[in-house]
Structures are given as structure tokens and as C-alpha cells.
Design a protein around this motif. Sequence first.
Motif, PDB file in Angstrom:
ATOM      1  N   TYR A  24      41.033 -30.998   8.151  1.00  0.00           N
ATOM      2  CA  TYR A  24      41.614 -29.688   8.476  1.00  0.00           C
ATOM      3  C   TYR A  24      40.909 -29.066   9.674  1.00  0.00           C
ATOM      4  O   TYR A  24      39.721 -29.327   9.913  1.00  0.00           O
ATOM      5  N   THR A  25      41.643 -28.268  10.432  1.00  0.00           N
ATOM      6  CA  THR A  25      41.076 -27.698  11.657  1.00  0.00           C
ATOM      7  C   THR A  25      40.614 -26.250  11.545  1.00  0.00           C
ATOM      8  O   THR A  25      39.590 -25.900  12.128  1.00  0.00           O
ATOM      9  N   PRO A  26      41.309 -25.328  10.846  1.00  0.00           N
ATOM     10  CA  PRO A  26      40.870 -23.927  10.876  1.00  0.00           C
ATOM     11  C   PRO A  26      39.530 -23.728  10.179  1.00  0.00           C
ATOM     12  O   PRO A  26      39.253 -24.341   9.138  1.00  0.00           O
ATOM     13  N   ALA A  27      38.700 -22.873  10.754  1.00  0.00           N
ATOM     14  CA  ALA A  27      37.448 -22.453  10.119  1.00  0.00           C
ATOM     15  C   ALA A  27      37.708 -21.091   9.487  1.00  0.00           C
ATOM     16  O   ALA A  27      37.748 -20.074  10.169  1.00  0.00           O
ATOM     17  N   GLN A  28      37.903 -21.065   8.176  1.00  0.00           N
ATOM     18  CA  GLN A  28      38.309 -19.841   7.489  1.00  0.00           C
ATOM     19  C   GLN A  28      37.131 -19.022   6.989  1.00  0.00           C
ATOM     20  O   GLN A  28      37.292 -17.832   6.687  1.00  0.00           O
ATOM     21  N   HIS A  29      35.958 -19.635   6.884  1.00  0.00           N
ATOM     22  CA  HIS A  29      34.822 -18.958   6.280  1.00  0.00           C
ATOM     23  C   HIS A  29      33.609 -18.960   7.230  1.00  0.00           C
ATOM     24  O   HIS A  29      33.702 -19.409   8.356  1.00  0.00           O
ATOM     25  N   HIS A  30      32.503 -18.427   6.732  1.00  0.00           N
ATOM     26  CA  HIS A  30      31.261 -18.304   7.519  1.00  0.00           C
ATOM     27  C   HIS A  30      31.484 -17.432   8.758  1.00  0.00           C
ATOM     28  O   HIS A  30      30.923 -17.680   9.824  1.00  0.00           O
ATOM     29  N   ASN A  31      32.281 -16.389   8.565  1.00  0.00           N
ATOM     30  CA  ASN A  31      32.747 -15.557   9.680  1.00  0.00           C
ATOM     31  C   ASN A  31      31.661 -14.692  10.300  1.00  0.00           C
ATOM     32  O   ASN A  31      31.838 -14.196  11.416  1.00  0.00           O
ATOM     33  N   LEU A  32      30.555 -14.462   9.595  1.00  0.00           N
ATOM     34  CA  LEU A  32      29.509 -13.580  10.106  1.00  0.00           C
ATOM     35  C   LEU A  32      28.222 -14.330  10.465  1.00  0.00           C
ATOM     36  O   LEU A  32      27.185 -13.706  10.670  1.00  0.00           O
ATOM     37  N   MET A  33      28.280 -15.639  10.569  1.00  0.00           N
ATOM     38  CA  MET A  33      27.062 -16.383  10.897  1.00  0.00           C
ATOM     39  C   MET A  33      26.639 -16.119  12.341  1.00  0.00           C
ATOM     40  O   MET A  33      27.464 -15.845  13.222  1.00  0.00           O
ATOM     41  N   ASP A  34      25.322 -16.185  12.565  1.00  0.00           N
ATOM     42  CA  ASP A  34      24.801 -16.054  13.914  1.00  0.00           C
ATOM     43  C   ASP A  34      25.141 -17.308  14.719  1.00  0.00           C
ATOM     44  O   ASP A  34      25.156 -18.419  14.192  1.00  0.00           O
ATOM     45  N   GLU A  35      25.390 -17.146  15.996  1.00  0.00           N
ATOM     46  CA  GLU A  35      25.665 -18.263  16.919  1.00  0.00           C
ATOM     47  C   GLU A  35      26.644 -19.265  16.296  1.00  0.00           C
ATOM     48  O   GLU A  35      26.312 -20.437  16.083  1.00  0.00           O
ATOM     49  N   PRO A  36      27.861 -18.825  15.990  1.00  0.00           N
ATOM     50  CA  PRO A  36      28.789 -19.676  15.245  1.00  0.00           C
ATOM     51  C   PRO A  36      29.215 -20.945  15.981  1.00  0.00           C
ATOM     52  O   PRO A  36      29.659 -21.899  15.339  1.00  0.00           O
ATOM     53  N   PHE A  37      29.090 -20.969  17.297  1.00  0.00           N
ATOM     54  CA  PHE A  37      29.550 -22.148  18.051  1.00  0.00           C
ATOM     55  C   PHE A  37      28.419 -22.752  18.884  1.00  0.00           C
ATOM     56  O   PHE A  37      28.636 -23.235  19.983  1.00  0.00           O
ATOM     57  N   SER A  38      27.223 -22.744  18.324  1.00  0.00           N
ATOM     58  CA  SER A  38      26.069 -23.306  19.040  1.00  0.00           C
ATOM     59  C   SER A  38      26.084 -24.826  19.020  1.00  0.00           C
ATOM     60  O   SER A  38      25.631 -25.470  19.963  1.00  0.00           O
ATOM     61  N   GLY A  39      26.555 -25.423  17.918  1.00  0.00           N
ATOM     62  CA  GLY A  39      26.479 -26.872  17.791  1.00  0.00           C
ATOM     63  C   GLY A  39      25.048 -27.374  17.723  1.00  0.00           C
ATOM     64  O   GLY A  39      24.781 -28.546  18.000  1.00  0.00           O
ATOM     65  N   ARG A  40      24.153 -26.520  17.315  1.00  0.00           N
ATOM     66  CA  ARG A  40      22.724 -26.863  17.341  1.00  0.00           C
ATOM     67  C   ARG A  40      22.396 -27.935  16.310  1.00  0.00           C
ATOM     68  O   ARG A  40      22.830 -27.870  15.160  1.00  0.00           O
ATOM     69  N   VAL A  41      21.616 -28.922  16.744  1.00  0.00           N
ATOM     70  CA  VAL A  41      21.089 -29.946  15.851  1.00  0.00           C
ATOM     71  C   VAL A  41      19.663 -29.552  15.495  1.00  0.00           C
ATOM     72  O   VAL A  41      18.822 -29.362  16.387  1.00  0.00           O
ATOM     73  N   GLY A  42      19.384 -29.369  14.208  1.00  0.00           N
ATOM     74  CA  GLY A  42      18.079 -28.882  13.805  1.00  0.00           C
ATOM     75  C   GLY A  42      17.511 -29.621  12.617  1.00  0.00           C
ATOM     76  O   GLY A  42      18.129 -30.533  12.056  1.00  0.00           O
ATOM     77  N   ASP A  43      16.310 -29.214  12.233  1.00  0.00           N
ATOM     78  CA  ASP A  43      15.613 -29.784  11.092  1.00  0.00           C
ATOM     79  C   ASP A  43      16.150 -29.159   9.811  1.00  0.00           C
ATOM     80  O   ASP A  43      16.227 -27.930   9.689  1.00  0.00           O
ATOM     81  N   GLY A  44      16.492 -29.991   8.846  1.00  0.00           N
ATOM     82  CA  GLY A  44      17.069 -29.501   7.614  1.00  0.00           C
ATOM     83  C   GLY A  44      16.137 -28.621   6.808  1.00  0.00           C
ATOM     84  O   GLY A  44      16.600 -27.816   5.982  1.00  0.00           O
TER      85      GLY A  44
END
Length: 403
Positions: free
Chosen positions: A96-116
Amino acid sequence: MTWKSDYARTLIDSHVDRTFIVDTLSELARVPTDVPLGYETLMEPDDPKLVHYVQDEIRPRLLDLGVEDLIDDAGNNLIARLGPAQSSRSILLQTYTPAQHHNLMDEPFSGRVGDGTEVGRQGLVVHGQGVSQAKAHQVVMLAVCKLLADTGVQLQGNAFWAVNNEGRSSHACSDAIVAALPTRPDFAILLTDCGMRLSLGNKGRVDIDVTIEGKAVHSSSPQLGLSAIEAASDFVQSLRELSWPDSHPVLGNRHAVVYKVRFDPLAPHTLPSRAELTVDRRLLPGDSVEQAVEEIRALTPRLDPFDVTVKPSVVMFPAMVPSDSEVVTALQRSITAVRGRPATEFYGKGTFDAGGPAAHGIPTIMWGAGGFGDWPLGRDFVEVDDVVDEVRTIAHLLLMELG
């Protein structure tokens, strides 16, 4: 079967491309596909964001991988056929393509790869709105396409991967996809954020729109008008009085709750004349949409002298698949081969698109990576190890069932 499974796993493990998975997921995570905040919570499949994502991001990547047997429908849905043109055996895989949730997250389109460990998980994680619900699973299927191309494996049956743009809380896109397929699939798997658990079913839902009309009045003299705010409050209270004599042994109880409301006109110190509310009425197997709407309509006479209209909006159907069904057995065999143990099976309390293909007689389940973020409004991320295991599992399934 053991030798075939072992061979498939060895072939997959030697060709799964972890770098491709991480890089592609990080890239797609930077592409907005979010449903905007606001009263209009339904997103059309041909929304410009989704058109760009499907046509300019997913389609070129498929073509680059040599996947050229593509089926388009009028709703911007894209179906890739992996397998021969003629085959009596087929599987439908939907992402599925639409992102319906997590609407208030910081930097929503960063694509950041980080440490879990930053989010209490292990290994690498990729951050971005929609990575768990949608984008990780498109990357899974792209990686599966790459693996098939790199190994030269020719499937003997058809795997249909559908990029589904359902953002209207309905089954309209699944209906269009099933209609566009040349054959009816033997079963369907919806890849989405299940925390690597396997969903065998879920409740349905009908949205019921309620409009209340009164008379606007200045707030200094409320007795001279009919405030829609007061009527809406009374209506919400009446919903709490609804009850049902039965429940489902697995899915639990029905409920009816208002999830959005707006008033009009909004003017200085003015009590509005109009209220619009949407009721989320959960459905159990066997429930009638018409009866659910009538239950809500039966509450409205107590709002007299207001004018009240009640009408159904979008619907999603319940879905139920038994644990011993073909699709569950096949996927659990591949999950066990890859991860060493079967997935935990569960029946969800929410409402999802499994009811769409199921309504066409296609046994449908849901499974996939993700689901550990701050749901429904906070941060979204997915664990890379789980995404890799999803790739390995789906590739194993295709080789075992269609290879």
C-alpha cells in the motif's frame, strides 16, 4: 519437500541484497505519501503525491529490474506479473502507498538510517512516515524482483504484486485490482506492519455520516437558537448507550464511536447551526451495513427539533481465515524455514483491506515487518533485519509455491 526448501533458502541467502534494501528504503522514505491532517481524512488513489510515488518512483525501479509485464488500472494502481503469461496457479501480494498514521513525527521524510538502540530495538532501523505501513513492503517486493533477476529463476506460476493506493478506507482499489487480474489468485497476502506476526482476520467497519441542522445564534442569547454543539454533544452521549446482545469469540465486540466532527459557521461568539460527525461502527462477520446505519438513525428522534440526516459512507468488510488454510500453511512454512519458528498468529481488532480480496472469494491474510513505532501519531521506523527476513520469506514462498 525438505531438499527443495533447503535449496531455496540457500539460493536466497546467497543473493539477497541488503545494501539494495537499505538504500532503496531510505530513498523511498524521503518521498511524501502522507494523508494530510484535517477533516478530509480520505485520500484519492490518483492524488498527485501517490501518482508521483507510483509512476515516478516505483515504476522506473521495476523497469530497471527487468520487470516489464505491468498492468495499470484507472485508479493509479500498478500490478507487476512475475511469471508466465499462462498459468493456472497464482498468488496475489499487495502493498500500500498512503501513509495514514505517524502524522506528528519529527522529520517525517528524512529517510534516516540509524541505530536501533535509539528506539529500543536491535540493529539498523530506517526512519520515515509510512515506512512500516507501506514503503518497507514495496522495498521487499523490489528486492524479491531483484533476487529473481539475479538468480535467473523462472517462476512456473504467477505472482502478482499489486501496488495498491487505497487511502479512502474502502476496498475500491482492491476491487479494481482483482478485476484487472487475468485469473483469480489462489490466495492473497497483504504485506504491512504486523510486527512479523500473522493476521488471520479482523473486524469490518462502516463510516456513518451524521449531519445536524439547527439555528445559529449569538452566544449571549443561546435560548434564541438551536446550537449544533449542544445537539452533537447529546448525540455522542446517546452512542454510549448502544449495546449488542452478542460478540464474536475471536474478534470481540462491536462499537460505535465518533472520530471526527466539525461545526459551521465558525464566527465570533456565535453558536453554529450545523454539525457534521462521522461515526466509526465496527462490524463483525454476518453484520449488515444497513442494520448498522439504522441503529444510528434510531438515535436521532431524541434530537428533535433539529433536522438530522444519517447516511453510510465508506465500508470495509470483516475477514476471517482459519489457521489450517492453504495460505496460512504455505506462509508459515516459509517463515519457519527463514526464521526458525512459525509466526505468532492473531486476529486484529482494527479494520484492514483483507476483507476486500476475501469478499471476492480469495483467502487473504496479512503479515510483515514494522509496527513498533509510536502509533498512531508519533515516530515511525522499521528494523532492517525484519525487512530482510520479509524479503527472504516472500522469495522462499514464491520458489516453493510457484518455482
